[in-house]
Design an enzyme around this catalytic site. Structure first.
Site: not given
Length: 366
Positions: A211, A239, A318, A320, A335
């Protein structure tokens, strides 16, 4: 220090028979790792590596004594591995015999080291053309060597004029660049806008969350300089993604511990439910907890993602894409989740082994 060197010179020069030999220098025994690296990179056997270290220790002591003895006539010094001795340049041939008796190999040179250093300092104050790749005092050549891109020797003219006969121009195919590390948990920026965190370095780049970006999106590194481009990405459903890095960046096995020593990833063996696990991310740093479940499907607003691992570790926007490790084993990339690192939360990660398999990537380990 200068007084000590002068005193040592007086003792040694007065005796003339005294030398600084490898056997005379006490040094700690080298580690097996150091000897192995020297054998690998210098083409030596174990005995040659050990002998060279002793010779270099003797040369390190002798260079200060020899410089003090040579005084203003000192023309530089360097270790010559072919003879296992320190070579000392001197502009006064009359000092050669005494330097030899001190244990050095004298060589008569044209220029004093002090003059070369002054010339190099003058170049440091200049703005060099882009075709010039650098300059340095070349002790062996007894010159200030100016390196330029091949076929561009004329670009060095303004610098040569500054130092005259002390200059030596060398054409090179080298193109110096800043070397930067790709490190798990560090921030990266997508299209100069959004921010995510590096998962793990792979050969040619790094993996992260899907993402975070789409194929073709540009990526800047933690220092906000160009790092690379998203090559492949999958979200929702999965993801995960991978970014191909440019030649300025070096893939490493490191994960940012944020306040502690970097964790060096040694493999990617999947941990069990109930195992301890830690996460690195560019918003909240380093946090740990336990693996609670595997193969969870999470229904995000953008769509569901299956095959995620559930943890009780906190995370925030952030983080992620950031790294998950159990011990030194890579586990996955962040994720999403709920909560925050003030009140706690639940966070899910995409297992790294699925990413490596999907994109046929090789994890960088150390």
């Amino acid at each position: 220090m200068k007084r000590m060197a002068v005193a040592a010179v007086a003792v040694l020069a007065g005796a003339l028979a005294t030398t600084v030999s490898p056997a005379a220098v006490a040094a700690p025994e080298p580690s097996a790792d150091l000897l192995a690296a020297m054998q690998r990179d210098l083409g030596l056997n174990a005995q040659q590596a050990a002998d060279r270290l002793r010779q270099e220790s003797a040369a390190a002591v002798l260079q200060h004594v020899a410089k003090g003895f040579a005084g203003d006539e000192f023309g530089g010094a360097w270790f010559d591995a072919s003879i296992g001795k320190l070579v000392v340049g001197v502009t006064d041939v009359a000092k050669a015999d005494r330097l030899r008796r001190l244990g050095a190999e004298p060589r008569t040179v044209a220029h004093k080291a002090s003059d070369l250093d002054s010339a190099k300092a003058r170049l440091d104050a200049e703005k060099a053309p882009a075709e010039v790749t650098g300059w340095y005092v070349d002790t062996r050549a007894n010159a200030v060597t100016i390196t330029v891109k091949r076929g561009q020797a004329g670009a060095a003219k303004s610098l040569v004029d500054k130092v005259g006969a002390l200059a030596k121009v060398v054409e090179t195919d080298e193109a110096p660049r800043v070397l930067k590390d790709i490190r798990g948990g560090d921030a990266y920026y997508i299209n100069n806008a959004g921010r995510c965190s590096v998962g793990f370095a792979v050969q040619g780049g790094f993996v992260s969350a899907g993402h975070c970006g789409s194929p073709g999106d540009t990526v800047a590194g933690v220092d906000k300089t160009a790092l690379g481009t998203f090559q492949q990405s999958s979200f929702p459903g999965n993801d995960y993604s991978w970014v191909k890095a440019n030649s300025n960046w070096t893939a490493t096995a490191k994960v940012n511990h944020y306040g502690g020593a970097d964790v060096v990833v040694s493999g990617h063996t999947e941990s069990a439910v109930g195992a301890s696990i830690c996460r690195s991310g560019s918003t909240t740093g380093w946090h740990c907890g336990e693996v609670q479940a595997k193969s969870q499907t999470v229904n995000y607003q953008e769509g569901s993602v299956s095959g995620l691992t559930r943890t009780n570790v906190c995370a925030e926007p952030g983080d992620s894409g950031g790294s998950w490790v159990s011990g030194t084993q890579a586990q996955g990339v962040t994720s999403g989740g709920s909560g925050d690192c003030t009140s706690g939360g639940t966070t899910y990660f995409q297992p790294v082994n699925e990413i490596l398999s999907a994109y046929n990537l090789t994890l960088v380990t150390g």
